[in-house]
Enzyme design. Sequence first.
Site, PDB file in Angstrom:
ATOM      1  N   ASP A 108      -4.103  17.051  16.631  1.00  0.00           N
ATOM      2  CA  ASP A 108      -4.708  15.731  16.400  1.00  0.00           C
ATOM      3  C   ASP A 108      -3.780  14.855  15.559  1.00  0.00           C
ATOM      4  OD1 ASP A 108      -6.632  13.797  16.655  1.00  0.00           O
ATOM      5  OD2 ASP A 108      -8.013  14.674  15.184  1.00  0.00           O
ATOM      6  N   ASN A 132     -12.581  12.987  25.752  1.00  0.00           N
ATOM      7  CA  ASN A 132     -11.376  12.139  25.840  1.00  0.00           C
ATOM      8  C   ASN A 132     -11.302  11.360  27.161  1.00  0.00           C
ATOM      9  OD1 ASN A 132      -9.248  14.523  24.052  1.00  0.00           O
ATOM     10  ND2 ASN A 132     -10.392  12.792  23.244  1.00  0.00           N
TER      11      ASN A 132
HETATM   12  C1  IPE Z   1      -9.943  16.511  19.480  1.00  0.00           C
HETATM   13  O1  IPE Z   1      -9.353  15.341  19.016  1.00  0.00           O
HETATM   14  C2  IPE Z   1      -9.540  16.772  20.897  1.00  0.00           C
HETATM   15  C3  IPE Z   1      -8.130  17.102  21.107  1.00  0.00           C
HETATM   16  C4  IPE Z   1      -7.230  17.294  20.186  1.00  0.00           C
HETATM   17  C5  IPE Z   1      -7.768  17.237  22.478  1.00  0.00           C
HETATM   18  P1  IPE Z   1     -10.123  13.947  19.044  1.00  0.00           P
HETATM   19  O2  IPE Z   1      -9.208  12.957  18.422  1.00  0.00           O
HETATM   20  O3  IPE Z   1     -10.582  13.652  20.422  1.00  0.00           O
HETATM   21  O4  IPE Z   1     -11.399  14.244  18.134  1.00  0.00           O
HETATM   22  P2  IPE Z   1     -12.322  13.307  17.267  1.00  0.00           P
HETATM   23  O5  IPE Z   1     -12.778  12.198  18.152  1.00  0.00           O
HETATM   24  O6  IPE Z   1     -11.504  12.785  16.129  1.00  0.00           O
HETATM   25  O7  IPE Z   1     -13.422  14.198  16.785  1.00  0.00           O
HETATM   26  C1  IPE Z   2      -4.603  14.045  19.688  1.00  0.00           C
HETATM   27  O1  IPE Z   2      -4.202  12.851  19.107  1.00  0.00           O
HETATM   28  C2  IPE Z   2      -4.344  14.086  21.173  1.00  0.00           C
HETATM   29  C3  IPE Z   2      -5.532  13.927  22.007  1.00  0.00           C
HETATM   30  C4  IPE Z   2      -6.774  13.932  21.597  1.00  0.00           C
HETATM   31  C5  IPE Z   2      -5.319  13.755  23.439  1.00  0.00           C
HETATM   32  P1  IPE Z   2      -5.130  11.593  19.120  1.00  0.00           P
HETATM   33  O2  IPE Z   2      -4.831  10.787  20.341  1.00  0.00           O
HETATM   34  O3  IPE Z   2      -6.560  11.946  18.949  1.00  0.00           O
HETATM   35  O4  IPE Z   2      -4.598  10.807  17.833  1.00  0.00           O
HETATM   36  P2  IPE Z   2      -5.465  10.069  16.724  1.00  0.00           P
HETATM   37  O5  IPE Z   2      -6.502  11.027  16.253  1.00  0.00           O
HETATM   38  O6  IPE Z   2      -6.075   8.872  17.410  1.00  0.00           O
HETATM   39  O7  IPE Z   2      -4.480   9.705  15.666  1.00  0.00           O
HETATM   40 MG    MG Z   3      -7.733  12.226  17.338  1.00  0.00          MG
END
Ligand code: IPE
Ligand code: IPE
Ligand code: MG
Length: 226
Positions: A16, A64
Amino acid sequence: MDSPQVVPVHVSFIMDGNGRWAKARGKERIFGHFEGVESVRAVLEASVEWGIKYVSFFAFSEENWGRPQEEVLGLMSLMMRSMKNELHSFLSNGIRFRVLGNLDRLSDELRSEIAHMEAATASGDKMTMIIFMSYSGKWDIRQAARRMAEEGGEDIEEYLVTAGVPDPDLLIRTSGEQRISNYMLWQLAYTEFVFTPTLWPDFRKEQYLDALREYASRDRRFGKVK
Ligand code: IPE
Ligand code: IPE
Ligand code: MG
């Protein structure tokens, strides 16, 4: 560099913070995802070196799918490209590659590339790398319960997409968030959690080793008395 004192069997990652990493550099979110692939590569390489048997990554959740179409398409094409690029390295390192999740929602093209990669690496016996794609823990339990009822089975673990994969010993979530975000809800029952403020694109071997040091200091009791 050092090696971990305790080598877990299965380490899983909630990768993340890619978007925030890019934003901090005044770039589009997708650049964070590109750089995140380099972290996956670094973690994989260290895991092979340290003899970790299973490494899994939460790459894309069912939730997502609700992100802007541009980002979803960008992530799908990044997945396609990264898989193709890694085939050679998977084969030479004895890595079995698997993708688990609700794959019906993926494009035919991506699904067939996944099938090809899984078949090509099926005999890899040094390590298994799992990508959780279009996955959510609630979806997994629902699909398992449905199939178990259809087949008159009794053990739900045999129907989860992770059947045969040992439950994670260690879960590492980057970017400072301290939640599960609908990841493996069943399988994480006795997993140790390490949360780090490091954003995923900055998470490399050194940060991985720190997390493994933290893991080594934990006392896992599994509900028993020691
Ligand atoms: C969790 O990250 C899912 C992945 C890393 C694929 P998100 O960024 O989607 O989670 P939330 O929304 O912060 O809980
Ligand atoms: C994790 O990074 C990757 C996926 C969930 C696909 P994020 O895209 O959630 O990055 P932040 O949390 O918005 O910084
Ligand atoms: Mg994220």
